[in-house]
Design a protein around this motif. Sequence first.
Motif, short mmCIF file in Angstrom:
data_model
loop_
_atom_site.label_atom_id
_atom_site.label_comp_id
_atom_site.label_asym_id
_atom_site.label_seq_id
_atom_site.Cartn_x
_atom_site.Cartn_y
_atom_site.Cartn_z
N ASN A 1 0.87 -1.18 0.00
CA ASN A 1 0.00 0.00 0.00
C ASN A 1 0.90 1.23 0.00
O ASN A 1 1.49 1.58 1.03
CB ASN A 1 -0.91 -0.01 1.23
N PHE A 2 1.03 1.88 -1.13
CA PHE A 2 1.96 2.99 -1.25
C PHE A 2 1.43 4.29 -0.64
O PHE A 2 2.10 5.32 -0.69
CB PHE A 2 2.35 3.20 -2.72
N ASN A 3 0.24 4.23 -0.03
CA ASN A 3 -0.26 5.37 0.72
C ASN A 3 0.20 5.34 2.17
O ASN A 3 -0.17 6.21 2.95
CB ASN A 3 -1.80 5.40 0.68
N THR A 4 1.00 4.35 2.53
CA THR A 4 1.49 4.22 3.90
C THR A 4 2.94 4.68 4.00
O THR A 4 3.57 5.02 3.00
CB THR A 4 1.36 2.76 4.38
N TYR A 5 3.45 4.65 5.24
CA TYR A 5 4.80 5.14 5.50
C TYR A 5 5.67 4.03 6.09
O TYR A 5 5.19 3.16 6.81
CB TYR A 5 4.76 6.34 6.47
N ALA B 1 1.81 14.57 0.02
CA ALA B 1 2.15 13.89 1.26
C ALA B 1 3.63 14.11 1.55
O ALA B 1 4.45 13.85 0.69
CB ALA B 1 1.84 12.41 1.16
N PRO B 2 3.97 14.62 2.76
CA PRO B 2 3.05 14.95 3.84
C PRO B 2 2.24 16.21 3.55
O PRO B 2 2.58 16.99 2.67
CB PRO B 2 3.97 15.16 5.04
N ASN B 3 1.18 16.39 4.33
CA ASN B 3 0.26 17.51 4.15
C ASN B 3 0.81 18.74 4.87
O ASN B 3 1.00 18.71 6.08
CB ASN B 3 -1.10 17.11 4.72
#
Length: 350
Positions: free
Chosen positions: A119-123, A246-248
Amino acid sequence: MSISFSRARSFPAKRISVLALASALVACGGGGTASTPVTSTTPTMPTTPVVTPGDTQTTVPALTYAATSEEYAFVTALNDFRSKVGLGLLAQNTKLDAASANHLSYLITNDVNNGGTVNFNTYDSTTGRSMLHIENGALAKFTGIQEADRAKFAKYDGSYVGEEVTFGGKQGGAVAFATLAQTVYHRAGLMMQNVREIGVAVGTDQSQTVVMEMGLKTNQSVASDYVGVYPANGQTGVSLHAYVEAPNPFPDLSTANSDFPTKTSYPISVSVVTGNTIAVTTFTVTEAGRAAPMDARLLTRSNDPNAYLSSNVAFLIAKAPFKASTTYNVKFAGTNNGAAFTKDWSFATK
């Protein structure tokens, strides 16, 4: 999916200071009798700042990408941006192209949305970086954990590599680049003053994933009196609001709804020499024909919620989008390492 920023390393620029000396001439009387000494002094002349020239690439070899390719469109847009900001151009490096293509292949193959497991929306829990920049050695298409490792795998021998990832959404390389310039942190990365080389790969996947690697073997630099603004004076076709990243940079805004299109303007930036400190006294944007400036957010290193910005840049983002086909006037007053300077300019939206 938001675009992701790879934090860049900065290199201080050398500056020269000048000390003005005033000399006093004393005349004494001659002969056998005493006389009253007469002292004359030369006026102290104002110190004239000495400007150290920069070492910037104003020309680069022709790109070897096909003229109709999205890579060609992306890098052309990038160098147009850097020219407008007053920075040196970037030369294509085929080894950085290879590193970009390798990482692009890893992202597309392992994306959970494409049947992969990441999941490339994670860190990443170890580095704190977006998973868009971290590879897992146990997965297919692995060429290195971080971008420096992947560049080394591609035989790039530069001393620095920085990476940005964005998405064209099937609208092409120029549009993909525009999304980067439409942000705070990613634009700051695009304005690195010392990088000299660029590699890029644009995917044919549904998101049109773009991987960009910037590198250097020797630093390029700007003149010691450098001030860069963006949008540039007289620029037209400026977008109306900031792009999600990202980051916001705005913790009070959501990246998952309409906050960015309705509660931000296109970011306005002022930058000076890397390593210097910019301090803001006044920074406003006003619609032409109106007296009152727009309500806006000021973002600098001192109040950056993610501690990504360097001390040499300041951003202004209004709390409402710009109007279409409208001219805006910007006023800046502040200091550059304590020396006062001002900048007034205008641009127009699309």
